[in-house]
Design a protein around this motif. Structure first.
Motif, PDB file in Angstrom:
ATOM      1  N   TYR A  60      33.333 -10.868  61.541  1.00  0.00           N
ATOM      2  CA  TYR A  60      33.214  -9.287  61.040  1.00  0.00           C
ATOM      3  C   TYR A  60      32.008  -8.423  61.830  1.00  0.00           C
ATOM      4  O   TYR A  60      31.550  -9.035  62.741  1.00  0.00           O
ATOM      5  CB  TYR A  60      33.216  -9.740  59.784  1.00  0.00           C
ATOM      6  N   ALA A  61      32.897  -6.980  61.603  1.00  0.00           N
ATOM      7  CA  ALA A  61      31.710  -6.210  61.981  1.00  0.00           C
ATOM      8  C   ALA A  61      31.282  -6.630  60.884  1.00  0.00           C
ATOM      9  O   ALA A  61      31.432  -6.147  60.138  1.00  0.00           O
ATOM     10  CB  ALA A  61      31.948  -5.306  62.705  1.00  0.00           C
ATOM     11  N   ASP A  62      29.314  -5.421  61.407  1.00  0.00           N
ATOM     12  CA  ASP A  62      28.421  -4.976  60.512  1.00  0.00           C
ATOM     13  C   ASP A  62      29.668  -4.346  59.477  1.00  0.00           C
ATOM     14  O   ASP A  62      28.712  -4.935  57.773  1.00  0.00           O
ATOM     15  CB  ASP A  62      27.641  -5.227  60.869  1.00  0.00           C
ATOM     16  N   SER A  63      30.283  -3.048  59.719  1.00  0.00           N
ATOM     17  CA  SER A  63      29.870  -2.583  58.893  1.00  0.00           C
ATOM     18  C   SER A  63      31.304  -2.647  57.742  1.00  0.00           C
ATOM     19  O   SER A  63      31.067  -2.133  56.880  1.00  0.00           O
ATOM     20  CB  SER A  63      30.842  -0.843  59.706  1.00  0.00           C
ATOM     21  N   VAL A  64      31.956  -3.593  58.089  1.00  0.00           N
ATOM     22  CA  VAL A  64      33.212  -4.764  56.928  1.00  0.00           C
ATOM     23  C   VAL A  64      32.682  -5.619  56.162  1.00  0.00           C
ATOM     24  O   VAL A  64      33.408  -5.976  55.519  1.00  0.00           O
ATOM     25  CB  VAL A  64      34.807  -4.301  57.434  1.00  0.00           C
ATOM     26  N   LYS A  65      31.755  -6.327  56.732  1.00  0.00           N
ATOM     27  CA  LYS A  65      30.960  -7.554  56.483  1.00  0.00           C
ATOM     28  C   LYS A  65      30.706  -7.841  54.692  1.00  0.00           C
ATOM     29  O   LYS A  65      30.278  -6.440  54.535  1.00  0.00           O
ATOM     30  CB  LYS A  65      29.947  -8.015  56.687  1.00  0.00           C
ATOM     31  N   GLY A  66      31.446  -8.393  54.140  1.00  0.00           N
ATOM     32  CA  GLY A  66      31.164  -8.207  52.731  1.00  0.00           C
ATOM     33  C   GLY A  66      32.308  -7.458  52.032  1.00  0.00           C
ATOM     34  O   GLY A  66      32.685  -7.510  50.663  1.00  0.00           O
ATOM     35  N   ARG A  67      33.319  -6.345  52.470  1.00  0.00           N
ATOM     36  CA  ARG A  67      34.213  -5.718  52.011  1.00  0.00           C
ATOM     37  C   ARG A  67      36.022  -6.404  51.987  1.00  0.00           C
ATOM     38  O   ARG A  67      36.695  -5.832  51.812  1.00  0.00           O
ATOM     39  CB  ARG A  67      34.125  -4.376  52.257  1.00  0.00           C
ATOM     40  N   THR A 106      34.698 -10.126  70.420  1.00  0.00           N
ATOM     41  CA  THR A 106      34.886  -8.748  70.257  1.00  0.00           C
ATOM     42  C   THR A 106      35.388  -6.742  70.727  1.00  0.00           C
ATOM     43  O   THR A 106      35.328  -6.189  70.502  1.00  0.00           O
ATOM     44  CB  THR A 106      33.688  -7.871  68.891  1.00  0.00           C
ATOM     45  N   ASP A 107      35.311  -7.722  72.664  1.00  0.00           N
ATOM     46  CA  ASP A 107      35.593  -6.815  73.442  1.00  0.00           C
ATOM     47  C   ASP A 107      36.850  -6.534  72.978  1.00  0.00           C
ATOM     48  O   ASP A 107      38.090  -7.781  73.813  1.00  0.00           O
ATOM     49  CB  ASP A 107      35.484  -6.828  74.624  1.00  0.00           C
ATOM     50  N   PRO A 108      37.671  -5.155  73.293  1.00  0.00           N
ATOM     51  CA  PRO A 108      39.648  -5.771  73.235  1.00  0.00           C
ATOM     52  C   PRO A 108      39.865  -5.951  74.375  1.00  0.00           C
ATOM     53  O   PRO A 108      40.677  -5.776  74.409  1.00  0.00           O
ATOM     54  CB  PRO A 108      39.555  -3.645  72.766  1.00  0.00           C
ATOM     55  N   LEU A 109      39.559  -5.474  75.095  1.00  0.00           N
ATOM     56  CA  LEU A 109      39.802  -5.793  76.670  1.00  0.00           C
ATOM     57  C   LEU A 109      40.099  -8.025  76.714  1.00  0.00           C
ATOM     58  O   LEU A 109      40.722  -8.110  77.526  1.00  0.00           O
ATOM     59  CB  LEU A 109      38.695  -6.054  78.238  1.00  0.00           C
TER      60      LEU A 109
END
Length: 124
Positions: A60-67, A106-109
């Motif tokens: 997960y991205a840190d910004s959403v981890k746990g949510r 995590t790279d969109p490419l």
């Protein structure tokens, strides 16, 4: 080649929840790792969550981890993103995609077969 269709977006108040779905057709869905990304207006597409082909490995991205929680049902050819405790900064178009490389990334490419996206708006 896998085709992907996202659904489940909408408007929700801060603190609320949504569950996004990404339905796959064609190809061999169960053999692919998958990812969820999002893109807000004027910003680059960013990684949200990823899941391995069997569902056993997630990141997960840190910004959403746990949510947020990513999961998949290979019998239904579907990957999910459960989003809880939503914040206004979660507002974006959410996309799912197939990971094209073996390594975790995590790279969109490194992802392809993008769906059309589903809009999530978090606002009071």
């Amino acid at each position: 080649q896998v085709q992907l269709v996202e659904s489940g977006g909408g408007v929700v108040q801060p603190g609320g929840s949504l569950r996004l779905s990404c339905a796959a057709s064609g190809g061999t869905f169960s053999s692919h790792a998958m990812g969820w990304f999002r893109q807000a207006p004027g910003k680059e597409r960013e990684f949200v969550a990823g899941i391995g082909w069997s569902g056993g490995l997630t990141n997960y991205a840190d910004s959403v981890k746990g949510r947020f929680t990513i999961s998949r049902d290979n019998a239904k050819n579907t990957v999910y993103l459960q989003m809880n405790r939503l914040k206004p900064e979660d507002t974006a178009v959410y996309y799912c995609a197939v990971r094209l490389v073996v390594r975790a990334t995590t790279d969109p490419l490194d992802f392809g077969s993008w769906g059309q996206g589903t809009q999530v708006t978090v606002s009071s």
